[in-house]
Design a protein around this motif. Structure first.
Motif, PDB file in Angstrom:
ATOM      1  N   ALA A   1      40.334   1.748  18.176  1.00  0.00           N
ATOM      2  CA  ALA A   1      40.125   1.213  19.516  1.00  0.00           C
ATOM      3  C   ALA A   1      40.653  -0.006  19.973  1.00  0.00           C
ATOM      4  O   ALA A   1      41.236  -0.287  21.225  1.00  0.00           O
ATOM      5  N   ALA A   2      40.442  -0.880  19.006  1.00  0.00           N
ATOM      6  CA  ALA A   2      40.914  -2.129  19.197  1.00  0.00           C
ATOM      7  C   ALA A   2      42.635  -2.383  18.735  1.00  0.00           C
ATOM      8  O   ALA A   2      42.983  -3.556  18.681  1.00  0.00           O
ATOM      9  N   GLY A   3      43.148  -1.319  18.390  1.00  0.00           N
ATOM     10  CA  GLY A   3      44.389  -1.183  18.035  1.00  0.00           C
ATOM     11  C   GLY A   3      44.583  -1.887  16.575  1.00  0.00           C
ATOM     12  O   GLY A   3      45.842  -2.436  16.299  1.00  0.00           O
ATOM     13  N   VAL A   4      43.706  -1.908  15.897  1.00  0.00           N
ATOM     14  CA  VAL A   4      43.854  -2.362  14.458  1.00  0.00           C
ATOM     15  C   VAL A   4      44.183  -1.240  13.440  1.00  0.00           C
ATOM     16  O   VAL A   4      43.575  -0.415  13.502  1.00  0.00           O
ATOM     17  N   THR A   5      45.112  -1.565  12.649  1.00  0.00           N
ATOM     18  CA  THR A   5      45.359  -0.545  11.555  1.00  0.00           C
ATOM     19  C   THR A   5      44.402  -0.496  10.661  1.00  0.00           C
ATOM     20  O   THR A   5      43.865  -1.465  10.050  1.00  0.00           O
ATOM     21  N   VAL A   6      43.675   0.558  10.296  1.00  0.00           N
ATOM     22  CA  VAL A   6      42.677   0.927   9.234  1.00  0.00           C
ATOM     23  C   VAL A   6      42.985   1.939   8.158  1.00  0.00           C
ATOM     24  O   VAL A   6      43.542   3.066   8.660  1.00  0.00           O
TER      25      VAL A   6
END
Length: 463
Positions: A318-323
């Motif tokens: 949701a925060a736009g961080v690649t996981v």
């Protein structure tokens, strides 16, 4: 160092291979894998199989002086006297020569090779101990990612394009270090090659413009405790991390596998003790990634089985961080395997239910009605302090009080302990097992475990 390790391009002329037998065939396979044009000298057609000659210039008889002309190397395993003569001829013509198992006659030797396509690792012992070289190769095979050669090929395709941007005054070395250690490398090595290449194209296009590089989060399962049960992908993640946010129950032996200069932050909590909240953990993961760091969220067992990995994944996305998710061996599998306890058994236990006793409503309010069937094995996480409620709930639901039970405490660690008995005695068994973490297994399968059988033997001896 007697032999200087070099990488030899064998595509500029034929390599002469002389001899038959397993050793010559092994060298033939290596030479063909390296793209060499092999000129193979054998005594007769009867000495070779048809499939072995594919792509090979097969010649009958020992090589003549003319055969040495234009060759780039000689490899021979044709017998002592012949090998010595061929070695002398090759040396006289300044031709590199390898006589199999005769380093004294050779000017080069074959190392033990780890082949990952564009990435090749060579291990040599100067010809003194091929067995040791093979063992070292096996160790390197374990830790070298399977896709690393393809990753090198990807970087090679964009190297020239990046070099054209050098006038912008940025470091290509630092750029590639960020690619290898950052989210692009993690994406590619996890199998998401198309997404990794798309991200690489973006980074190449904006290279040198000063745009900040966002980091990447890997949610990693550490397994039940034994560091040897870490997956290779988990080990690679720990070695590439800038910062590791770890649960308190992750063993020190596993934390010792983290890259030495990485920051380790303990964010977990034990039952009944205060700790950082989940929202704060999520915020820290997002902040560290957006600051450009490669982050590992390290969890005991598997992050998606009572590890709240799903919540963290949603918050990061949701925060736009690649996981990336790196699964681990969960406690039900690791601890049961150590105890020799099969969680299912043909015609006896055909269903496995994994639940947690650590719920917001408390173990006494769990609906146990679906777990009373004798053919169901129940694996209960975080149930040590709620053992009485677990027993009462299962018995009230209809489970036989004499059902075999195992409490597997600190499973796979040096101080692990397995205590077995019946469901009616579960609170006493939990107390005997000692401090957690612990897994409770309820079902007839427990009677097949080593701990149950050992307890029966002790009772029979006492009687």
């Amino acid at each position: 160092m007697r032999f200087l390790p070099l990488f030899f391009d064998l595509t500029h002329g034929p390599v002469m291979l002389v001899g038959m037998g397993p050793q010559a065939l092994a060298k033939l396979r290596i030479l063909k894998a390296a793209g060499a044009l092999v000129r193979w000298h054998v005594l007769s057609h009867d000495d070779v199989e048809v499939d072995e000659t594919e792509g090979v210039d097969l010649r009958i008889g020992l090589p003549t002086s003319e055969d040495f002309l234009g060759a780039v190397a000689l490899v021979a395993s044709a017998g002592a006297a012949t090998d010595q003569r061929l070695a002398g001829q090759a040396r006289a013509m300044n031709l590199p020569v390898n006589i199999v198992d005769r380093p004294d006659l050779s000017t080069f030797i074959f190392p033990s090779i780890v082949d990952r396509g564009d990435v090749v690792v060579a291990i040599g012992t100067g010809g003194t101990s091929p067995v040791l070289a093979r063992r070292l190769r096996e160790k390197i095979e374990e830790v070298l990612p399977e896709r690393i050669g393809e990753f090198a090929g990807l970087m090679g395709r964009y190297r020239e394009r990046l070099n054209a941007l050098r006038h912008r005054g940025f470091s290509t070395r630092q750029f590639w270090e960020r690619v290898i250690d950052g989210p692009i490398g993690a994406l590619f090595l996890s199998g998401r090659s198309a997404k990794a290449e798309a991200a690489l194209i973006i980074e190449v296009d904006r290279a040198g413009l000063g745009s900040p590089q966002q980091g990447h989060v890997q949610i990693v399962g550490a397994g039940p405790g034994d560091p040897d049960l870490l997956t290779l992908k988990a080990f690679h993640a720990l070695q590439s991390a800038d910062i590791v946010l770890t649960d308190d129950l992750v063993s020190s032996a596993i934390l010792a596998r983290v890259r030495r200069d990485a920051e380790i932050v303990h964010v977990g909590k034990r039952k009944g003790q205060p700790g950082i909240g989940q929202d704060a953990i999520n915020s820290r993961l997002i902040a560290e990634a957006k600051a450009g760091r490669n982050v590992v969220r390290l969890k005991g067992g598997d992050p998606f089985i009572f590890g709240r990995g799903g919540e963290e994944c949603q918050a990061l996305e949701a925060a736009g961080v690649t996981v990336t998710i790196v699964p681990g061996i969960t406690a039900a599998l690791g601890c049961a395997a150590e105890a020799g306890l099969p969680l299912t058994f043909r015609k006896e236990s055909t269903r496995l239910s994994i639940i947690t006793a650590n719920t917001a409503a408390g173990a006494e309010n769990i609906d146990w009605s679906g777990l009373a069937d004798r053919s169901t094995t129940v694996a209960i996480y975080m149930g040590l302090t709620a053992a009485a409620s677990v027993r009462d709930g299962l018995v009230a639901a209809g489970r036989d009080p004499q059902t075999p039970v195992a409490v597997l405490a600190r499973g796979t660690r040096p101080d692990s302990r397995s205590v077995t008995g019946t469901l009616s005695r579960l609170p006493a068994l939990a107390a005997a097992a000692g401090e957690g973490p612990a897994l409770i297994v309820v079902g007839d399968v427990v009677a097949h475990s080593r701990a149950w059988k050992e307890a029966v033997e002790l009772l029979e001896m006492a009687a």
